[in-house]
Enzyme design. Sequence first.
Site, PDB file in Angstrom:
ATOM      1  N   GLY A  31     -24.791  11.514 -22.791  1.00 29.99           N
ATOM      2  CA  GLY A  31     -25.726  12.536 -22.318  1.00 29.99           C
ATOM      3  C   GLY A  31     -26.059  13.470 -23.460  1.00 29.99           C
ATOM      4  O   GLY A  31     -25.350  13.504 -24.466  1.00 29.99           O
ATOM      5  N   CYS A  82     -19.373   8.235 -25.379  1.00 30.45           N
ATOM      6  CA  CYS A  82     -20.058   9.333 -26.061  1.00 30.45           C
ATOM      7  C   CYS A  82     -19.779  10.672 -25.354  1.00 30.45           C
ATOM      8  O   CYS A  82     -18.670  11.176 -25.451  1.00 30.45           O
ATOM      9  CB  CYS A  82     -21.542   9.017 -26.178  1.00 30.45           C
ATOM     10  SG  CYS A  82     -22.320  10.005 -27.463  1.00 30.45           S
ATOM     11  N   TYR A  83     -20.737  11.235 -24.617  1.00 29.23           N
ATOM     12  CA  TYR A  83     -20.442  12.495 -23.910  1.00 29.23           C
ATOM     13  C   TYR A  83     -19.214  12.301 -23.012  1.00 29.23           C
ATOM     14  O   TYR A  83     -18.368  13.191 -22.890  1.00 29.23           O
ATOM     15  CB  TYR A  83     -21.665  12.913 -23.078  1.00 29.23           C
ATOM     16  CG  TYR A  83     -21.427  14.163 -22.255  1.00 29.23           C
ATOM     17  CD1 TYR A  83     -21.615  15.427 -22.809  1.00 29.23           C
ATOM     18  CD2 TYR A  83     -20.993  14.079 -20.933  1.00 29.23           C
ATOM     19  CE1 TYR A  83     -21.380  16.578 -22.068  1.00 29.23           C
ATOM     20  CE2 TYR A  83     -20.759  15.213 -20.181  1.00 29.23           C
ATOM     21  CZ  TYR A  83     -20.954  16.468 -20.750  1.00 29.23           C
ATOM     22  OH  TYR A  83     -20.709  17.600 -20.005  1.00 29.23           O
ATOM     23  N   HIS A 109     -21.541   3.810 -28.423  1.00 31.73           N
ATOM     24  CA  HIS A 109     -22.152   3.281 -27.200  1.00 31.73           C
ATOM     25  C   HIS A 109     -21.851   1.790 -27.070  1.00 31.73           C
ATOM     26  O   HIS A 109     -22.521   0.965 -27.687  1.00 31.73           O
ATOM     27  CB  HIS A 109     -23.664   3.519 -27.221  1.00 31.73           C
ATOM     28  CG  HIS A 109     -24.024   4.955 -27.023  1.00 31.73           C
ATOM     29  ND1 HIS A 109     -24.130   5.524 -25.772  1.00 31.73           N
ATOM     30  CD2 HIS A 109     -24.259   5.950 -27.908  1.00 31.73           C
ATOM     31  CE1 HIS A 109     -24.436   6.800 -25.895  1.00 31.73           C
ATOM     32  NE2 HIS A 109     -24.514   7.087 -27.192  1.00 31.73           N
ATOM     33  N   GLU A 134     -22.433   0.034 -24.576  1.00 30.97           N
ATOM     34  CA  GLU A 134     -23.392  -0.616 -23.677  1.00 30.97           C
ATOM     35  C   GLU A 134     -24.611  -1.182 -24.384  1.00 30.97           C
ATOM     36  O   GLU A 134     -25.349  -1.973 -23.817  1.00 30.97           O
ATOM     37  CB  GLU A 134     -23.813   0.363 -22.565  1.00 30.97           C
ATOM     38  CG  GLU A 134     -24.651   1.572 -23.008  1.00 30.97           C
ATOM     39  CD  GLU A 134     -23.821   2.760 -23.507  1.00 30.97           C
ATOM     40  OE1 GLU A 134     -22.736   2.539 -24.062  1.00 30.97           O
ATOM     41  OE2 GLU A 134     -24.295   3.899 -23.358  1.00 30.97           O
ATOM     42  N   SER A 178     -48.057  -4.743  -0.036  1.00 28.42           N
ATOM     43  CA  SER A 178     -49.082  -4.399  -1.025  1.00 28.42           C
ATOM     44  C   SER A 178     -49.568  -5.629  -1.778  1.00 28.42           C
ATOM     45  O   SER A 178     -50.598  -5.592  -2.433  1.00 28.42           O
ATOM     46  CB  SER A 178     -48.504  -3.401  -2.029  1.00 28.42           C
ATOM     47  OG  SER A 178     -47.549  -4.057  -2.848  1.00 28.42           O
ATOM     48  N   GLY A 179     -48.810  -6.726  -1.685  1.00 35.03           N
ATOM     49  CA  GLY A 179     -49.153  -7.904  -2.489  1.00 35.03           C
ATOM     50  C   GLY A 179     -48.360  -7.909  -3.785  1.00 35.03           C
ATOM     51  O   GLY A 179     -48.384  -8.866  -4.543  1.00 35.03           O
ATOM     52  N   GLY A 180     -47.638  -6.817  -4.053  1.00 36.48           N
ATOM     53  CA  GLY A 180     -46.765  -6.763  -5.235  1.00 36.48           C
ATOM     54  C   GLY A 180     -45.431  -7.416  -4.913  1.00 36.48           C
ATOM     55  O   GLY A 180     -45.162  -7.781  -3.767  1.00 36.48           O
ATOM     56  N   VAL A 181     -44.584  -7.523  -5.942  1.00 39.20           N
ATOM     57  CA  VAL A 181     -43.373  -8.317  -5.762  1.00 39.20           C
ATOM     58  C   VAL A 181     -42.358  -7.671  -4.806  1.00 39.20           C
ATOM     59  O   VAL A 181     -41.776  -8.370  -3.964  1.00 39.20           O
ATOM     60  CB  VAL A 181     -42.742  -8.707  -7.128  1.00 39.20           C
ATOM     61  CG1 VAL A 181     -42.376  -7.509  -7.949  1.00 39.20           C
ATOM     62  CG2 VAL A 181     -41.538  -9.590  -6.958  1.00 39.20           C
ATOM     63  N   ASP A 182     -42.173  -6.343  -4.863  1.00 40.70           N
ATOM     64  CA  ASP A 182     -41.114  -5.728  -4.051  1.00 40.70           C
ATOM     65  C   ASP A 182     -41.368  -5.892  -2.549  1.00 40.70           C
ATOM     66  O   ASP A 182     -40.504  -6.385  -1.814  1.00 40.70           O
ATOM     67  CB  ASP A 182     -40.950  -4.234  -4.383  1.00 40.70           C
ATOM     68  CG  ASP A 182     -40.656  -4.010  -5.864  1.00 40.70           C
ATOM     69  OD1 ASP A 182     -40.217  -4.969  -6.523  1.00 40.70           O
ATOM     70  OD2 ASP A 182     -40.871  -2.895  -6.353  1.00 40.70           O
ATOM     71  N   SER A 183     -42.547  -5.466  -2.099  1.00 43.34           N
ATOM     72  CA  SER A 183     -42.786  -5.567  -0.662  1.00 43.34           C
ATOM     73  C   SER A 183     -42.855  -7.033  -0.223  1.00 43.34           C
ATOM     74  O   SER A 183     -42.464  -7.372   0.898  1.00 43.34           O
ATOM     75  CB  SER A 183     -44.058  -4.812  -0.251  1.00 43.34           C
ATOM     76  OG  SER A 183     -45.185  -5.304  -0.921  1.00 43.34           O
ATOM     77  N   LYS A 237     -35.212  -4.724 -10.720  1.00 42.97           N
ATOM     78  CA  LYS A 237     -36.435  -5.537 -10.617  1.00 42.97           C
ATOM     79  C   LYS A 237     -36.172  -7.030 -10.883  1.00 42.97           C
ATOM     80  O   LYS A 237     -36.654  -7.882 -10.154  1.00 42.97           O
ATOM     81  CB  LYS A 237     -37.453  -5.010 -11.631  1.00 42.97           C
ATOM     82  CG  LYS A 237     -38.844  -5.549 -11.439  1.00 42.97           C
ATOM     83  CD  LYS A 237     -39.543  -4.766 -10.379  1.00 42.97           C
ATOM     84  CE  LYS A 237     -40.993  -5.124 -10.213  1.00 42.97           C
ATOM     85  NZ  LYS A 237     -41.614  -4.265  -9.197  1.00 42.97           N
TER      86      LYS A 237
END
Length: 520
Positions: free
Chosen positions: A53, A84-85, A171, A173, A225-230, A376
């Site tokens: 952070g 780190c932090y 870090h 990660e 909506s036609g998008g991937v999530d919905s 995603k």
Amino acid sequence: MDTILVFDFGSQLAHLIARRVRDLGVFSEIVPYSINREQLDHFHPKGIIFSGGPSSVYENDAPLPSADVWEYIKEHHIPLLGLCYGHHLIAQQYGGIVESREEKEFGKAILNLSRRDFIFSKLNDEETVWMSHGDQVIQLPPGFKTFGSTETCPIAAMGNSDEKIYSFQFHAEVHHTMHGEQMFKNFLFQICQAVPSWKLGDWIDQSIEKIRSTVKNKHVILGLSGGVDSSVVAMLLHRAIRDQVHLIFVNNGLLRKNEVEQVCGWFQDKLKFSNFHMVDAEDLFLDRLVDIIDPEEKRKIIGHTFIEVFEQKARQLESNFPNIEFLSQGTIYPDRVESQKGTGGKTSSKIKSHHNLTLPENMALKIIEPLKDLYKDEVRKVGKALGLPEELIHRHPFPGPGLAVRCIGAITRKKLEILREADAIVIEEITKAGLYHQVWQAFAVYLPVKSVGVMGDFRTFENICAVRIVESIDAMTANFAKIDWNVLENISSRIINEVRGFNRVVYDISNKPPSTIEFE
Ligand code: XMP
């Protein structure tokens, strides 16, 4: 399921930590550092990772977990890893000393390991790590030992193996830390003794079971909506409760060429959803947008109209299906974390409007968000496993207000028609050139500026089409794509020859920031 919690102290990298853990098969959640004891208890964490952070632990308003939380951690002997932090925080909490340094250290460094056991099992004497810090631990807390040092940082890694607490100045990660994955493996499987039970296949089965036991014989509505999530939510609900799901797809008149046919074709014809409802509200939207030129005003009108249309359809369905009790949404994990940050006042955030449908109180629909824990790419994998068409899974993002924010100035049907044709050419050409999946977004924009041209023997005076093609990882930053001139030339000559209304094409060479991806 074993859970590892990532305490977020305002790091850009908290997501990366959670991903690292999930990629190793252990479920992880990011929580704000201000989480309270009861919330913490709810998770029964198998281990906790403190993120980095921007703050310094000795500052007056430094982000610190509450005394209750520290007590809980100690009472339950929860293993800790600080980065780190998080390293400074652990040092300070357990009685060490942290100091600010004049010179900041940033970039690759060589870590000399003084121990090669516990958190550093299966590592080499020297490891390449990635540093980014100003503060340093200059005195170990009682009971801790140094596990590694770099040239400029004598306590770059420390640990108290009896208490199962470890922390690094670097870090672990980021991919620049060569064997960061091994360090995470050591923490998860050796120190925390976590069981890797986070598998997407199991997640799908469990999620379907959960939907069934929640919904029972009631019905659910979902805005598509036609998008991937919905679309993935639709597939999951359909797999779980079949015809008890009602999809509402609104044609707002601002969609891309053939989009209405495509979405209807997929969900109605191909995937056989019997309760698929397309609401044609093109006239309503476009009438309300007449003469509106201010981008924010456009967005506001579109957002409000969408809710109105959705609500009206939902009420109509409710009178036919009194069993409708749930509203499902395509909220995914980063949306939740973003909005959490937003409410914490630390980071500004944009919440997708479609994810926040507010329906009237008296409809009293309960919310189900089956994808709320997924990233995603995990959503895409679920979509693939459930048989969603590839072309839908890997579609470029498309803004909620659609072509309205790409048709600069006042919107008319004629301009939208012209823009749709040009946009389809952009997509066709970059697909033909094999670039569609390599870029984040590609589209055409209608500029309300006319310029002179010549077609055959005639002088023309038509509008300008801007082409925007960008590369990005998360849309927070983006670079214009440096694609082959020949592809751009094909796009330009096809638009000018085939689309009546444009006689000039310009390529947008601005990056984000300072520009944005969309024009409005
Ligand atoms: P900007 O223009 O802010 O866009 O650089 C970043 C990403 O967000 C998409 N975008 C939206 N998506 N509703 C959405 O669902 C919106 O109002 C909206 N505005 C922009 C944009 O396409 C890009 O991927």
